[in-house]
Design a protein around this motif. Structure first.
Motif, PDB file in Angstrom:
ATOM      1  N   GLU A 194       0.820  -1.218   0.000  1.00  0.00           N
ATOM      2  CA  GLU A 194       0.000   0.000   0.000  1.00  0.00           C
ATOM      3  C   GLU A 194       0.856   1.270   0.000  1.00  0.00           C
ATOM      4  O   GLU A 194       1.782   1.395   0.807  1.00  0.00           O
ATOM      5  N   ASP A 195       0.498   2.207  -0.876  1.00  0.00           N
ATOM      6  CA  ASP A 195       1.142   3.532  -0.886  1.00  0.00           C
ATOM      7  C   ASP A 195       0.215   4.593  -0.291  1.00  0.00           C
ATOM      8  O   ASP A 195       0.671   5.684   0.053  1.00  0.00           O
ATOM      9  N   ILE A 196      -1.076   4.277  -0.221  1.00  0.00           N
ATOM     10  CA  ILE A 196      -2.051   5.165   0.436  1.00  0.00           C
ATOM     11  C   ILE A 196      -2.881   4.284   1.355  1.00  0.00           C
ATOM     12  O   ILE A 196      -3.280   3.180   0.963  1.00  0.00           O
ATOM     13  N   ALA A 197      -3.158   4.778   2.561  1.00  0.00           N
ATOM     14  CA  ALA A 197      -4.008   4.008   3.466  1.00  0.00           C
ATOM     15  C   ALA A 197      -4.817   4.945   4.347  1.00  0.00           C
ATOM     16  O   ALA A 197      -4.376   6.049   4.664  1.00  0.00           O
ATOM     17  N   ASN A 198      -5.995   4.473   4.703  1.00  0.00           N
ATOM     18  CA  ASN A 198      -6.835   5.207   5.652  1.00  0.00           C
ATOM     19  C   ASN A 198      -7.375   4.201   6.644  1.00  0.00           C
ATOM     20  O   ASN A 198      -7.717   3.079   6.286  1.00  0.00           O
ATOM     21  N   VAL A 199      -7.454   4.626   7.923  1.00  0.00           N
ATOM     22  CA  VAL A 199      -8.047   3.738   8.931  1.00  0.00           C
ATOM     23  C   VAL A 199      -8.887   4.545   9.906  1.00  0.00           C
ATOM     24  O   VAL A 199      -8.568   5.689  10.216  1.00  0.00           O
ATOM     25  N   ARG A 200      -9.982   3.925  10.329  1.00  0.00           N
ATOM     26  CA  ARG A 200     -10.792   4.496  11.403  1.00  0.00           C
ATOM     27  C   ARG A 200     -10.650   3.546  12.595  1.00  0.00           C
ATOM     28  O   ARG A 200     -10.974   2.352  12.486  1.00  0.00           O
ATOM     29  N   LEU A 201     -10.129   4.083  13.678  1.00  0.00           N
ATOM     30  CA  LEU A 201      -9.921   3.281  14.892  1.00  0.00           C
ATOM     31  C   LEU A 201     -10.908   3.743  15.956  1.00  0.00           C
ATOM     32  O   LEU A 201     -11.096   4.949  16.137  1.00  0.00           O
ATOM     33  N   ARG A 202     -11.520   2.793  16.645  1.00  0.00           N
ATOM     34  CA  ARG A 202     -12.348   3.161  17.794  1.00  0.00           C
ATOM     35  C   ARG A 202     -11.667   2.616  19.051  1.00  0.00           C
ATOM     36  O   ARG A 202     -11.199   1.474  19.059  1.00  0.00           O
ATOM     37  N   PHE A 203     -11.591   3.451  20.075  1.00  0.00           N
ATOM     38  CA  PHE A 203     -10.920   3.071  21.317  1.00  0.00           C
ATOM     39  C   PHE A 203     -11.950   2.746  22.408  1.00  0.00           C
ATOM     40  O   PHE A 203     -13.093   3.234  22.352  1.00  0.00           O
ATOM     41  N   ALA A 204     -11.511   1.960  23.416  1.00  0.00           N
ATOM     42  CA  ALA A 204     -12.406   1.601  24.518  1.00  0.00           C
ATOM     43  C   ALA A 204     -12.924   2.854  25.222  1.00  0.00           C
ATOM     44  O   ALA A 204     -14.050   2.867  25.746  1.00  0.00           O
ATOM     45  N   SER A 205     -12.157   3.933  25.214  1.00  0.00           N
ATOM     46  CA  SER A 205     -12.574   5.185  25.855  1.00  0.00           C
ATOM     47  C   SER A 205     -13.714   5.865  25.104  1.00  0.00           C
ATOM     48  O   SER A 205     -14.286   6.830  25.602  1.00  0.00           O
ATOM     49  N   GLY A 206     -14.014   5.392  23.883  1.00  0.00           N
ATOM     50  CA  GLY A 206     -15.037   6.034  23.046  1.00  0.00           C
ATOM     51  C   GLY A 206     -14.420   6.937  21.990  1.00  0.00           C
ATOM     52  O   GLY A 206     -15.088   7.357  21.047  1.00  0.00           O
ATOM     53  N   CYS A 207     -13.128   7.255  22.139  1.00  0.00           N
ATOM     54  CA  CYS A 207     -12.462   8.116  21.164  1.00  0.00           C
ATOM     55  C   CYS A 207     -12.394   7.413  19.799  1.00  0.00           C
ATOM     56  O   CYS A 207     -12.217   6.190  19.722  1.00  0.00           O
ATOM     57  N   VAL A 208     -12.536   8.210  18.746  1.00  0.00           N
ATOM     58  CA  VAL A 208     -12.388   7.693  17.382  1.00  0.00           C
ATOM     59  C   VAL A 208     -11.226   8.422  16.719  1.00  0.00           C
ATOM     60  O   VAL A 208     -11.096   9.646  16.873  1.00  0.00           O
TER      61      VAL A 208
END
Ligand code: NAD
Length: 320
Positions: A194-208
């Motif tokens: 991959e030369d481009i990547a996007n990710v959405r992470l959700r944390f236990a604290s509720g933070c995204v």
């Protein structure tokens, strides 16, 4: 206290700067630089009046206390283990290794040989990140952009391990929470991975956290923007600038523009060169036999997450 005897293995794009900085740090003697390429050895010898060597082995035989390993990521394990076995403290560049198993062997070897292992997650030594960490209370949403033109280097690993890992390390440090879900996408353009990547992470604290990294961008951008309940903190890693936006206290008078009731305040930032602060911190840990801020274990956390993101990309139905 006698000078710390230091070497640099790999004097390419970044290793050259490790040598430049060690040469100028007080309490440090730059004993030598090793690189398998003659032109890089010649450049280091000319610019730093230092002995140069064709192999890590030849440099290690001169007797070192500490070394920077700045070779391509796929060689980190082999070179780092060689140094640790020779009884030398190691600062290895990021990412610690291309896979978790290699990184685990490296941290185990540091433990076994009772040597320090620091990893070059340089953004933690960026004055802007240090100021940001102090200003944050409870991040709710984080947006990261790390975009740059194609470098022709570092492509032995995907953009997730090459660039995004900087932001993953910072995001893990500021959220202080476990990742509970990952949704990623990535595209190869010029390289195998991959030369481009996007990710959405959700944390236990509720933070995204939403992270985008590209090494095929026309422009360069390195930003992290963090939203909290009462503040928005915008940080430019390259300019080393942090701006805090807050709603002014008190009620907003009826009929007025709410945007006029936002204050924008810059944070005080130490604008010293992050690489210099990182190497100085490593030398201090060696002098005081103190655990580095970014130890092998800390770097392993970022690597594990980066590898999970790569796996998530590969598992997407549209992949390949
Ligand atoms: P580079 O290709 O410019 O330099 C690597 C050098 O290592 C080359 O000169 C090569 O000849 C030499 N080399 C390779 N194997 C060797 C060996 N076994 N012994 C001696 N010399 C050897 O690469 P670079 O851009 O300088 O990247 C090096 C490392 O630094 C990578 O792990 C990369 O991820 C990391 N890096 C980190 C940052 C950061 O922001 N912290 C920035 C750039 C690169």
């Amino acid at each position: 206290m006698p000078d710390i005897r230091v070497g640099v293995i790999g004097a390419g794009h970044l290793g050259y700067h490790h040598a430049r900085i060690y040469k100028s740090l007080p309490g440090v003697k730059l004993v030598g630089v090793a690189d398998s390429r003659l032109e890089r050895r010649n450049l280091a010898a000319a610019d730093f009046q230092v002995d140069v060597f064709e192999s890590a082995e030849a440099l290690l035989s001169k007797g070192l206390d500490a070394v920077s390993v700045v070779t391509p990521t796929i060689t980190h394990e082999e070179v780092t283990l060689q140094c640790l076995r020779a009884g030398v403290h190691v600062l290895v560049e990021k990412p610690i290794a291309p896979n978790v198993e290699s990184a685990e062997r490296m941290t185990a070897a540091a433990e076994e040989h009772q040597r320090l292992l620091q990893v070059g997650h340089i953004e933690r030594f960026n004055g802007a990140v240090m100021a940001l960490e102090k200003a944050l209370r409870r991040p709710r949403f984080i947006e990261c952009h790390r975009l740059s033109p194609f470098p022709g280097r570092g492509v032995d690993v995907s953009v997730v391990l090459d660039l995004m890992i900087h932001d993953l390390d910072v995001v893990l440090a500021i959220t202080k929470s476990e990742v509970v879900s990952i949704d990623a996408v990535g595209v190869p353009v010029f390289s195998e991975s991959e030369d481009i990547a996007n990710v959405r992470l959700r944390f236990a604290s509720g933070c995204v956290a939403n992270l985008t990294s590209s090494r095929v961008s026309l422009e360069k951008m390195r930003k992290i923007r963090i939203f909290e309940d009462n503040a928005y903190v915008s940080t430019d890693y390259s300019a080393q600038e942090v701006l805090v936006y807050r709603k002014k206290p008190g009620a907003i008078p009826a009929g007025s523009n709410p945007m006029e009731h936002i204050s924008i305040d810059p944070l005080d930032v130490c604008k010293d060169e992050p690489l210099k602060l990182e190497l100085a911190a490593f030398i201090e840990c060696v002098q005081e036999n103190r655990r580095p801020l970014i130890s092998g274990e800390e770097a392993l956390r970022a690597l594990r997450l980066a590898r999970q993101i790569e796996d998530n990309i590969k598992a997407q139905p549209a992949h390949g």
